[in-house]
Scaffold this active site. Sequence first.
Site, short mmCIF file in Angstrom:
data_model
loop_
_atom_site.label_atom_id
_atom_site.label_comp_id
_atom_site.label_asym_id
_atom_site.label_seq_id
_atom_site.Cartn_x
_atom_site.Cartn_y
_atom_site.Cartn_z
N THR A 12 0.98 -1.03 0.14
CA THR A 12 -0.05 0.08 -0.08
C THR A 12 0.96 1.16 0.03
O THR A 12 0.29 2.14 -0.79
CB THR A 12 -0.90 0.04 1.31
OG1 THR A 12 -1.88 -1.33 1.09
CG2 THR A 12 -1.62 1.13 1.25
N SER A 54 0.86 -7.36 -0.99
CA SER A 54 1.60 -8.40 -0.13
C SER A 54 0.59 -9.47 -0.08
O SER A 54 0.84 -10.53 0.53
CB SER A 54 1.82 -7.50 1.18
OG SER A 54 0.76 -7.48 2.05
N THR A 85 1.16 -4.46 4.46
CA THR A 85 0.61 -4.75 5.66
C THR A 85 0.07 -6.31 5.61
O THR A 85 0.04 -7.01 6.94
CB THR A 85 -0.08 -3.75 6.32
OG1 THR A 85 -1.44 -3.70 5.43
CG2 THR A 85 0.46 -2.48 6.26
N ASP A 86 -0.63 -6.83 4.77
CA ASP A 86 -1.45 -8.05 4.91
C ASP A 86 -0.67 -9.15 5.43
O ASP A 86 -0.91 -10.17 6.06
CB ASP A 86 -2.38 -8.28 3.81
CG ASP A 86 -3.26 -7.14 3.65
OD1 ASP A 86 -3.76 -6.49 4.37
OD2 ASP A 86 -3.88 -7.02 2.25
#
Length: 336
Positions: A12, A54, A85-86
């Site tokens: 992101t 990700s 972040t995932d």
Amino acid sequence: MKKVLLIATGGTIASKKSDNGLKPQITPEELLEYIPQVKNICEVNAIQLLNLDSSNMEPSHWKMMVHCIRENYDKYDGFVIAHGTDTMAYTAAALSYMIQNSTKPIVITGAQKPIDLEITDAKSNLLDSFLYASDEKSQGVSIVFDGKVIAGTRAKKVRSKSYNAFSSIDFPCLAVIQDLNIMRYIPMLPFEKPVEFYENMDENIFLMKLIPGIKPLVLEAIFEHYDCIIVESFGVGGIPQSLAKDFYKLCQEHPEKLVIMATQVAHEGSDMTVYEVGHDMKKYCRFLESYDMTLESVIAKTMWLLGNTDVTKENIEDVFYKSVNYDVIFGKNRKC
């Protein structure tokens, strides 16, 4: 002035809007343009290693990161990985096992909103990461996010949209960063061994999440095709009656398989000795337990263990419970 390498992998933080939603498009050089203050902190070079959402991150990509850091280890004082972040917690855990005893900091960061937006957490996260990566007292693998420094094996994404996306599970944050000041909670102890790099991971692992009423229909196929079965159980751990008979039978038929009991509960870990559903199964089957480890760390550590047989010449249980980057504190010696 310290030299830090920025390794961009997408996420992101580097995304822009497309016709089908956010997509990584911003180059690492462009990322750095949004934080001109970094020039006062360290000297930065950048490399675009990957450009992924990700959710598409795989163990093969972890190997690429490790290889990149290994090739550049002597050239830089620290490393910052810009990541989505995932799966950031999985990557942080994996790199904790794949790069051990690093006296140089390997910082993973990202953002909940792209860096090109007017209101975003990306700039502060990235600047904080360079600050931490260039500090003399920093070492090892960690996540820097929302002003918190979290050990790579202790992070879990707990919010999908808010800036405070990550928590340190059952372990204090290593430090907090406010107004470009680092306040440390955990002292960095010197490593007893030189840095070690591992680029092999065994991906042939199955995570079986228990649900009420689960049936044993696929158990045989799981035991036949996977090297390790991680059971994400209810509470402190156990096998329900609907599975117990078949599970026990398959454990006896496949003694070479590694079976690990984990828990769906984020905090306080597993302990199969508490209830009959866990006590009996552990008594008759060879189970390892996650205890106070995060699920992300259990998965990454198991991949590392099975992918590097040279580290498991001794008892695999001893290696599994040996603490790496604060991943297990109580382990099998916990008191109930």
